[in-house]
Write a protein that holds these residues in place. Structure first.
Motif, PDB file in Angstrom:
ATOM      1  N   ARG A 271       0.837  -1.211   0.000  1.00 17.26           N
ATOM      2  CA  ARG A 271       0.000   0.000   0.000  1.00 17.26           C
ATOM      3  C   ARG A 271       0.869   1.257   0.000  1.00 17.26           C
ATOM      4  N   THR A 275       0.991   4.191  -2.873  1.00 21.53           N
ATOM      5  CA  THR A 275       0.825   5.613  -2.573  1.00 21.53           C
ATOM      6  C   THR A 275       1.924   6.434  -3.242  1.00 21.53           C
ATOM      7  N   GLU A 278       1.291   6.525  -6.988  1.00 22.61           N
ATOM      8  CA  GLU A 278       0.200   7.443  -7.335  1.00 22.61           C
ATOM      9  C   GLU A 278       0.635   8.897  -7.278  1.00 22.61           C
ATOM     10  N   GLN A 279       1.677   9.174  -6.505  1.00 24.75           N
ATOM     11  CA  GLN A 279       2.192  10.540  -6.414  1.00 24.75           C
ATOM     12  C   GLN A 279       3.242  10.836  -7.486  1.00 24.75           C
ATOM     13  N   LEU A 449       3.647   9.682   3.880  1.00 27.61           N
ATOM     14  CA  LEU A 449       3.022   8.379   4.105  1.00 27.61           C
ATOM     15  C   LEU A 449       2.315   8.239   5.438  1.00 27.61           C
TER      16      LEU A 449
END
Length: 470
Positions: A271, A275, A278-279, A449
């Motif tokens: 996960r 993240t 996705e950034q 995060l």
């Protein structure tokens, strides 16, 4: 200060309240002592009674009056007796003077109130010494708080203090951080000036927030003139990195371990990788090609030599009858340790450093689990088991925590972040590793995060806090 208010603040927040005059340092210390006494009833995380008064510390410093604890292995504080988690040191061996790190804690203004528990000699990823009995995890009292900085982790996670000293020779900051849902930053070798255990052990603190880790690194970092290890100075204060977005990163991610990784632990790491992807960061599966046996070789002889050397300066030799089983093996094997064994260890360290250097030439960041599985129940890791050799015990630890020790050898900074919980509600840590000297990058990524602390901690979360509230 009200009890529930104290639990809400991290170290930076408490410091700001004291500086602004909204509360006095004496009021904060009074509440902290109450919190420590109540938490310790459940957690068994203090190695000795609290000091009658806070140890001397600077006025007008960044953290003046903020409650703090140090580990039972030091940093050495003048006049304080230390036990290293062992009955063999009796009432404790008083330190003749402050260590460099203790002087840094005093200069930062931290109000040191006591000693936290650790496994005997610090060679364990759980804190269950015969001397004090097991330290319990505040998320579930039947489970381990990790080690070797388990007492510190348990009391910080419970809110009894906002931060506490921890040291890390193979994972002993990051492992208890993972077990207790904390931020556990292991700085670059030499960043805070200490180089114990031939440079394998790194000192810093455990915190509940990334913000505290960054501000405390600003307050405590700095090299000692003439030190063997002197990492490059940061371009700007670490606290500035809390608001900075990293440039596009090349990120490697792995969850592979020789004995497998718990699916819920692996999922938390995946996960975190998604993240970052996705950034806009480039993420791919890869891992340093380190041989686990080479890591064992690199660790064991230096650990034995260092620990036997420490006890050589004690007022009397340790009584074998008062040592736990693996500790007895340390001294037995230390008596026949050869210089060639240390040479082999140092050669293994050199090979691993070169391998990691090549790997981090291709990547800016590595994501792994901190541990291969969630916090184990108490009694699973049995330090007082005579069937282990020292190397056999280290192999046992590295099956539980296979992702951390390499970076003690290479000297790189690494951080464990509280990024998940398993189906039983126990914390799961995700480790981020950066190239040598790049704590700035770790703080940037950690800020992206890690959820705000209010989402994970609230007043009255722990049973001892609810009792006080009533």
């Amino acid at each position: 200060m009200e009890f529930h208010e104290y639990l809400e603040y991290d170290a930076v927040g408490l410091s700001a309240l004291i500086r602004a005059g909204h509360v006095t340092a004496h009021e904060v210390e009074t509440v902290a002592r109450q919190a420590l006494a109540l938490a310790n009833e459940s957690l068994n995380a203090l190695a000795a009674p609290l000091f009658p008064t806070a140890l001397r510390h600077a006025a007008g410093a960044p953290f003046t009056g903020v409650p703090f604890l140090i580990k039972d292995a030091g940093p050495m504080a003048e006049g304080i007796g230390f036990h290293l988690g062992s009955r063999a040191l009796g009432p404790g061996v008083p330190a003749g003077r402050d260590s460099d790190l203790m002087r840094r804690f005093r200069a930062a203004g931290l109000a040191t109130l006591g000693l936290t528990t650790m496994p005997e000699l610090g060679i364990a990823f759980t804190t269950e010494p015969v001397r004090t009995g097991p330290t319990r995890n505040p998320w579930n009292l039947a489970h381990s708080a990790g080690g070797s900085s388990g007492g510190a982790a348990a009391l910080v996670a419970a809110g009894a203090v906002p931060a506490a000293h921890a040291s890390d020779g193979a994972g002993s900051i990051r492992v208890p951080a993972s077990c207790c849902g904390l931020v556990g930053l292991m700085p670059t070798r030499g960043r805070v000036g200490c180089e114990p255990m031939f440079g394998l052990s790194h000192d810093f603190v455990l915190t509940r927030t990334v913000r505290d880790a960054a501000h405390l690194l600003d307050a405590l970092s700095g090299t000692v003139p003439g030190a063997r290890f002197a990492p490059p100075a940061p371009a700007r204060p670490y606290r500035s990195e809390l608001r900075a977005d990293p440039v596009r990163l090349r990120v490697a991610v792995t969850t592979e371990a020789a004995r497998g990784t718990d699916p819920e632990v692996a999922a938390a790491t995946d996960r975190a990788a998604r993240t970052l992807e996705e950034q806009g960061h480039h993420v791919e599966r890869d891992r340093p090609p380190a041989d686990p046996e080479e890591i064992v070789t690199a660790l064991v002889a230096p650990q034995i030599a260092f620990l036997t050397g420490v006890f050589a300066h004690a007022p009397r030799p340790p009584d074998p009858a008062l040592l736990e089983a693996v500790s007895r093996r340390v001294f037995e094997e230390g008596a026949v340790l050869r210089a060639l064994d240390l040479v082999a260890a140092f050669e293994a360290q050199e090979r691993l450093c070169r391998m990691a250097g090549a790997f981090f030439g291709r990547y800016d960041l590595l994501l792994t689990p901190t541990l291969a599985r969630p916090p184990v129940p108490l009694g699973v890791l049995r330090y007082d088991d005579p069937s282990y050799s020292v190397a056999g015990w280290v192999r046992e630890l590295l099956e539980y925590g296979p992702f951390t020790a390499l970076y003690n050898i290479t000297g790189q900074p690494a951080i464990s972040l509280p990024l998940g919980r398993d189906s039983a509600g126990l914390p799961i840590g995700v480790q981020a590793v950066a190239p040598y000297g790049r704590e700035d990058l770790l703080i940037q990524v950690a800020s992206l995060l890690t959820p705000p602390p209010a989402e994970r901690y609230s007043p009255g979360l722990w049973p001892w806090a609810r009792r006080k509230a009533r």
